[in-house]
Enzyme design. Structure first.
Site, PDB file in Angstrom:
ATOM      1  N   GLU A   2      -3.659   7.514  -3.947  1.00 58.53           N
ATOM      2  CA  GLU A   2      -3.494   6.185  -3.303  1.00 58.53           C
ATOM      3  C   GLU A   2      -3.313   4.833  -4.179  1.00 58.53           C
ATOM      4  O   GLU A   2      -3.809   4.966  -5.112  1.00 58.53           O
ATOM      5  CB  GLU A   2      -4.198   5.676  -1.941  1.00 58.53           C
ATOM      6  CG  GLU A   2      -5.426   5.269  -2.227  1.00 58.53           C
ATOM      7  CD  GLU A   2      -6.133   4.723  -1.099  1.00 58.53           C
ATOM      8  OE1 GLU A   2      -5.833   4.867   0.228  1.00 58.53           O
ATOM      9  OE2 GLU A   2      -7.138   4.109  -1.122  1.00 58.53           O
ATOM     10  N   TYR A   4       0.600  -1.289   0.192  1.00 60.15           N
ATOM     11  CA  TYR A   4      -0.005   0.060  -0.008  1.00 60.15           C
ATOM     12  C   TYR A   4       0.783   1.314  -0.072  1.00 60.15           C
ATOM     13  O   TYR A   4       1.686   1.256   0.775  1.00 60.15           O
ATOM     14  CB  TYR A   4      -0.884  -0.055   1.088  1.00 60.15           C
ATOM     15  CG  TYR A   4      -1.530   1.332   1.369  1.00 60.15           C
ATOM     16  CD1 TYR A   4      -2.863   1.684   0.711  1.00 60.15           C
ATOM     17  CD2 TYR A   4      -1.061   2.305   2.098  1.00 60.15           C
ATOM     18  CE1 TYR A   4      -3.603   2.741   0.902  1.00 60.15           C
ATOM     19  CE2 TYR A   4      -1.647   3.579   2.163  1.00 60.15           C
ATOM     20  CZ  TYR A   4      -2.931   3.778   1.569  1.00 60.15           C
ATOM     21  OH  TYR A   4      -3.686   5.075   1.817  1.00 60.15           O
TER      22      TYR A   4
END
Length: 382
Positions: free
Chosen positions: A189, A101
């Site tokens: 993101e 991530y």
């Protein structure tokens, strides 16, 4: 303004981030054609602004023409958490060994941007933050100087990323921050960054949210705004000039102030309900604006009951009540129960004016929310 995945992937690719080959499709035949051009296996991904698409059946892998056609027929037109899927992204499948991530947002508590890196990608990052907060490495950035390369490397190393791919991941972190800064984004993101079997890092997903107040200096994103609008309700909100966010509950919420609406959302949740939306109609509550707000909320098939939380300030409570009456009287039939809480200037007079054949009137916000949740539960059980 939240971009669709395919839009964000375009921005990522232009910035030099490694992304899988992909094509946008709106029909089953277009999906099959795109898959043939890309080469199997492929992923067919619903383009809607919701999380958990995979768990909800909105992402499917296909190994051949038969499977990709079946996937396209299943996803196109499906209802995904209240949204109708009208387009899909057909994308090269990634043979991965690990999922990471990477994200950047503003830490308002610290007053600085924060870069986040985690080895636990591919799942809801909020869930990771709740269950294992130490699994997310955070590196704050002085906006005057930007993200230094050593900070990107430090975040990657502290997250425990394998050394043979750490350099590539650090470059991704650096680029994601620069995109966030240059684009006036509120959030960028990648979840997940996939590490392939060839030990390459690939942006397998893409999330970008742009500050709408900065669109005047972001013409490229301003051009994407209409295309990024998710559905008819969001388009209506733009036309009406409302601040609107669609949620996945069944209690419609209308208020004339962001603070009032947020408080109402919290109370709906507190009393066991699920908010269907955030809808701030702004100052006052004239008949036309109330009618437009009701049109939006009544158009949401998920809504089973509606609560108005209105504060009469400069616009007095009796004027607000007249506006609500006039709005409701335009409907031949009130399709869903409506509960009204009035407070502020001339609130008592307003409550007297409200037509209780059309609405349920409550003096307190707590009472109004509890009554609305009860109505929503009763309607939902039918």
């Amino acid at each position: 303004m939240k971009l669709h995945e395919y839009q964000a992937k375009q921005v990522f690719a232009e910035a030099g981030l490694p992304t899988p080959g992909s094509a946008l499709a709106t029909t089953v035949d277009e999906v099959v054609e795109a898959a043939e051009d890309l080469g199997y296996p492929v992923a067919v991904k619903a383009q809607v602004h919701v999380g958990g698409r995979g768990k909800a059946g909105g992402i499917k892998l296909a190994e051949n023409e038969s499977e990709v056609r079946e996937a396209a027929e299943s996803i196109l037109g499906m209802d995904l958490k209240g949204y109708t899927v009208e387009k899909v992204l057909v994308e090269e499948a990634v043979d991965f060994t690990n999922e990471l991530y990477v994200g950047v947002t503003m830490d308002r508590g610290e007053g600085e941007p924060v870069v986040m890196v985690s080895e636990q990608g591919g799942v809801d990052i909020e869930e990771v933050a709740h269950e294992n907060p130490d699994a997310i490495v955070r590196e704050h950035v002085d906006p005057a100087f930007g993200l230094h390369p050593y900070q990107a490397r430090k975040a990657v190393y502290d997250a425990g990323i394998d050394q043979d791919v750490a350099g590539d991941v650090a470059k991704i972190v650096q680029t994601v921050y620069e995109l966030w800064d240059d684009s006036d984004a509120t959030e960028v993101e990648i979840n997940p960054v996939m590490i392939t079997s060839d030990r390459e890092a690939v942006a397998a997903d893409a999330v970008m949210k742009i500050d709408e107040d900065a669109l005047f200096r972001q013409p490229d994103f301003a051009d994407m705004e209409e295309e990024a609008a998710e559905d008819e309700l969001e388009a209506k909100a733009n036309d009406y000039g409302f601040d609107y966010v669609r949620l996945d509950g069944n209690v419609g919420i209308i208020g004339n102030g962001a603070g009032l609406v947020m408080t109402t959302l919290d109370l709906v949740d507190y009393y066991g309900g699920k908010p269907a939306n955030f809808l701030d109609i702004g100052g006052g509550a004239k008949a036309e604006r109330v009618t437009n707000a009701l049109d939006m909320v009544f158009s949401d098939e998920n809504v089973d009951a509606v609560v108005f939380n209105i504060f009469g300030g400069i616009t007095r409570g009796d004027e607000v009540a007249k506006g609500i009456n006039a709005a409701l009287e335009q409907f031949d039939e009130i399709p869903k129960p409506v509960v009204v809480r009035l407070a502020g200037t001339n609130a008592a007079e307003g409550r007297e004016i409200l037509n209780d054949d059309l609405v349920t009137v409550e003096e307190t916000l707590e009472g109004a929310v509890q009554r609305t949740v009860e109505y929503a539960n009763e309607e939902g059980d039918q």
